[in-house]
Structures are given as structure tokens and as C-alpha cells.
Design a protein around this motif. Structure first.
Motif, PDB file in Angstrom:
ATOM      1  N   ILE A   1       0.821  -1.215   0.000  1.00 30.57           N
ATOM      2  CA  ILE A   1       0.000   0.000   0.000  1.00 30.57           C
ATOM      3  C   ILE A   1       0.853   1.264   0.000  1.00 30.57           C
ATOM      4  O   ILE A   1       0.588   2.212  -0.752  1.00 30.57           O
ATOM      5  CB  ILE A   1      -0.981   0.007   1.191  1.00 30.57           C
ATOM      6  N   GLY A   2       1.882   1.302   0.830  1.00 28.97           N
ATOM      7  CA  GLY A   2       2.699   2.512   0.929  1.00 28.97           C
ATOM      8  C   GLY A   2       3.346   2.892  -0.385  1.00 28.97           C
ATOM      9  O   GLY A   2       3.253   4.042  -0.834  1.00 28.97           O
ATOM     10  N   ASN A   3       4.008   1.924  -1.039  1.00 30.22           N
ATOM     11  CA  ASN A   3       4.657   2.202  -2.316  1.00 30.22           C
ATOM     12  C   ASN A   3       3.655   2.559  -3.402  1.00 30.22           C
ATOM     13  O   ASN A   3       3.894   3.473  -4.201  1.00 30.22           O
ATOM     14  CB  ASN A   3       5.490   0.992  -2.759  1.00 30.22           C
ATOM     15  N   VAL A   4       2.554   1.832  -3.438  1.00 25.20           N
ATOM     16  CA  VAL A   4       1.532   2.098  -4.452  1.00 25.20           C
ATOM     17  C   VAL A   4       0.943   3.493  -4.269  1.00 25.20           C
ATOM     18  O   VAL A   4       0.770   4.244  -5.233  1.00 25.20           O
ATOM     19  CB  VAL A   4       0.419   1.030  -4.411  1.00 25.20           C
ATOM     20  N   PHE A   5       0.670   3.848  -3.033  1.00 20.23           N
ATOM     21  CA  PHE A   5       0.112   5.171  -2.764  1.00 20.23           C
ATOM     22  C   PHE A   5       1.090   6.265  -3.195  1.00 20.23           C
ATOM     23  O   PHE A   5       0.707   7.253  -3.831  1.00 20.23           O
ATOM     24  CB  PHE A   5      -0.223   5.327  -1.284  1.00 20.23           C
TER      25      PHE A   5
END
Length: 345
Positions: A325-329
Motif C-alpha cells: 500500500i505505501g509504495n503504491v500510494f
């Protein structure tokens, strides 16, 4: 902002830009809680993963605090998954209620409801349903929790077994505009059947709008190959590439993502941070933020699903989605806008 029923890049671009504006800035000026506080009502003896995925997705996306209100036997497993979650094992199954309060079940349920609702002033959004099960003791408790939430105008995201409650008692949510329902294909068909709406796959936009209207214009997120978001007046569609792997838990991630954007919308509305550029629909914010939060939640979830599948293939699980989630966001919302259609994670 009103969109046509067809999906087009311009419409997605406009929604993307509006979504970015309600995301809290990373700044030393905010204190804990000002970037969102979300709670999940769910989790039973059999199903402990679903509320974890919903609440943890909210945390990973950027809310400050995530609570889980679950059945007593689900408390220890959920606590063991992560020390980041605030777990309240207040709920009781019917068997548990009978075992300790056979003559005063309603009284005990009311005590539980009061205990949960005492937290409402500290929350921005409540997610109802992940892992709740069909246990009648839990269902009766959650029905009363929904009533309490409505009394204080608390936004709701209703998914999974929460939709089973609405299917059997539509009046519980009818006309409550701060509610978002997130049915999959089967759940959508059951809601249509309950509301006596003929479900024709060739008229999916009209059917979804009709279902929303029959429920008093609550926001409906019809999950599918193209996610459709409607409040019976306007339709947004989200068709960016997702995963070819349909592992369990993706809907729970989505409920947490929608709740996060909804919480951010409420924080934006409360002026928790300075707004360099006002949203041009601010005058209708209460009506439109559930739609925007739903679209943005669908958008980021589909991107996470796509990224997880690209990395893990057949072995992809919802846990993989959460970890990315962090990288995608960052790649989606915080870097170059030419990555809107397709990002490399």
C-alpha cells in the motif's frame, strides 16, 4: 461535479485530482488523530482476518488510528496480527450471551452497544461487517450500533456480513446519506431482489442507480470488472487495471481504503490543515464526499491488487496487497501525474 455514464480518461483525471486535494499533508503541524480515525466493527471466532485487513489497510494508507471492535474470541488473534491496531473485544456471540446472561440478553446487548457508542465522538468513520459472521447475537448488537451511529451522523462503510444485515432490514439504512454500501455481485443481486428491482446485466448503470434510489440515495459501490459508484443521481466508474487473481480479503482492503478517504474528507471539512486550493464542490461536500471517497478507495485498491499480482502471481494474497500500500500510494498520488493510467511499483 456530474459525470456521464461512460468511462473516460478525462473523468478519471478529474476525480483523481479531487482525491489528491483531500489527502492530508505530511507536516509537523498536525497532531495524532487529525489525519483520520477509523474503526471496524467485525471479527468473530471463525473470521479474524477480515477486520484486520480492513483496519490495517486504513493505517497503511495513512489514517492515524485504527480500532477494531470484535467478538471476545477474536480479540487475541487480531491483537497478535499487529500491535498497531487498537482492539476492543466487546462483542459477544449468542452462545456467549446465553451462557452468561440467559435471562437478560437484551440488557447485555444494550451494555455492549453503549460501550461501543461511547467511542463514536473519537471516530471519523465506522466500517461495519468484515468477519462479523451471521451469528444472531452479533447481528442484533450491530443493528443497534448502526442506530446509535445514525443518531450522531457518523459515516458508515458497510461491507460483507454488514450487507447481510441491510439485506434483511433495508429500513435500517434507508435515507441515511453518510452510508456507503460495497456489495459484490452476489450481494448486489440479493439487495436488488430484496428491493424488488429486476437485475439486468445490460442495464447495470440504471439498476445500480435504482437500488441507491430505493435505499434513499445512499452511496452504492458495485464491485466488479469495472467498479461502479452511484448515489442514485451521479455515477462514477473505476476501471483501472486490477488483479487477475481473486484472492480473499480484497474487499476488506477496499472497505479500509474507502473509510480512509472518507475520514480524510471529514478532516478536510474540519479544516485540520490549511487548504491551498479549495474543492469546487465544497458547498455540497456532505453529499459528494462519500462518492469521491468510494471512487478513490476503488482506485487505490485496484492499483494495490495489480501491483501484488505483478510481484507474486498465483501466490498473491491480501497480505501482499497490504504490504504494498505505501509504495503504491506514493507512486499513484505523490509522484508524477503521468502515472495515472499505469504505474510501475
Amino acid at each position: 461535479m456530474s459525470l456521464s455514464l461512460s468511462t473516460n480518461y478525462l473523468a478519471s483525471s478529474a476525480l483523481f485530482e479531487f482525491s489528491k486535494k483531500i489527502i492530508p499533508p505530511i507536516t509537523h503541524e498536525l497532531h495524532k488523530g487529525q489525519s483520520g480515525r477509523v474503526a471496524v466493527i467485525g471479527g468473530s471466532e471463525e473470521y479474524t482476518g477480515a477486520p484486520y485487513f480492513s483496519a490495517m489497510s486504513s493505517l497503511k494508507l495513512g489514517t492515524d488510528l485504527a480500532h477494531v471492535f470484535c467478538e471476545k474470541k477474536a480479540g487475541v488473534p487480531i491483537k497478535s496480527y499487529s500491535p498497531e491496531l487498537i482492539v476492543h473485544p466487546y462483542l459477544r456471540s449468542l452462545e456467549n450471551l446465553k451462557k452468561h446472561n440467559a435471562n437478560n440478553i437484551d440488557e447485555k446487548i444494550n451494555e455492549i452497544v453503549d460501550k461501543v457508542s461511547a467511542m463514536f465522538s473519537r471516530l471519523h468513520v465506522l466500517v461495519i461487517g468484515p468477519g462479523l459472521s451471521r451469528d444472531q447475537g452479533l447481528i442484533s448488537t450491530v443493528e443497534k450500533i448502526i442506530e446509535k451511529a445514525k443518531a450522531v451522523n457518523l459515516p458508515l462503510v458497510i461491507d460483507a456480513d454488514g450487507l447481510f444485515i441491510i439485506q434483511n432490514n433495508p429500513d435500517l439504512i434507508r435515507g441515511y446519506k453518510p452510508a456507503i454500501l460495497t456489495p459484490n455481485v452476489v450481494e448486489f443481486n440479493r439487495l436488488c431482489e430484496k428491493m424488488k428491482i429486476g437485475n439486468d446485466s445490460n442495464r447495470k448503470y440504471q439498476i445500480a442507480s435504482k437500488l441507491s434510489q430505493e435505499l434513499g440515495n445512499v452511496t452504492i459501490v458495485q464491485k466488479g470488472s469495472t467498479d461502479l459508484v452511484t448515489n442514485g443521481k451521479t455515477i462514477y466508474t473505476c476501471d483501472n487495471r486490477g488483479s487477475a487473481r481473486r484472492c480473499g480479503g480484497q474487499g476488506d482492503v477496499l472497505s479500509g481504503a474507502i473509510a480512509t478517504f472518507y475520514a480524510w474528507g471529514k478532516c478536510y471539512q474540519s479544516n485540520n490543515w490549511s487548504h491551498p486550493e479549495e474543492l469546487d464542490f465544497a458547498t455540497d461536500f456532505d453529499e459528494k464526499i462519500p462518492m469521491l471517497a468510494s471512487w478513490a478507495g476503488c482506485y487505490i485498491t485496484r492499483n494495490c491488487s495489480c501491483a501484488a499480482f505483478e510481484k507474486y502471481g498465483r501466490s498473491m494474497t491480501a497480505t501482499n496487497m497490504v504490504e504494498l500500500i505505501g509504495n503504491v500510494f506514493s507512486n499513484t498520488f505523490e509522484e508524477n501525474e503521468d502515472k495515472l493510467k499505469k504505474s510501475k511499483y
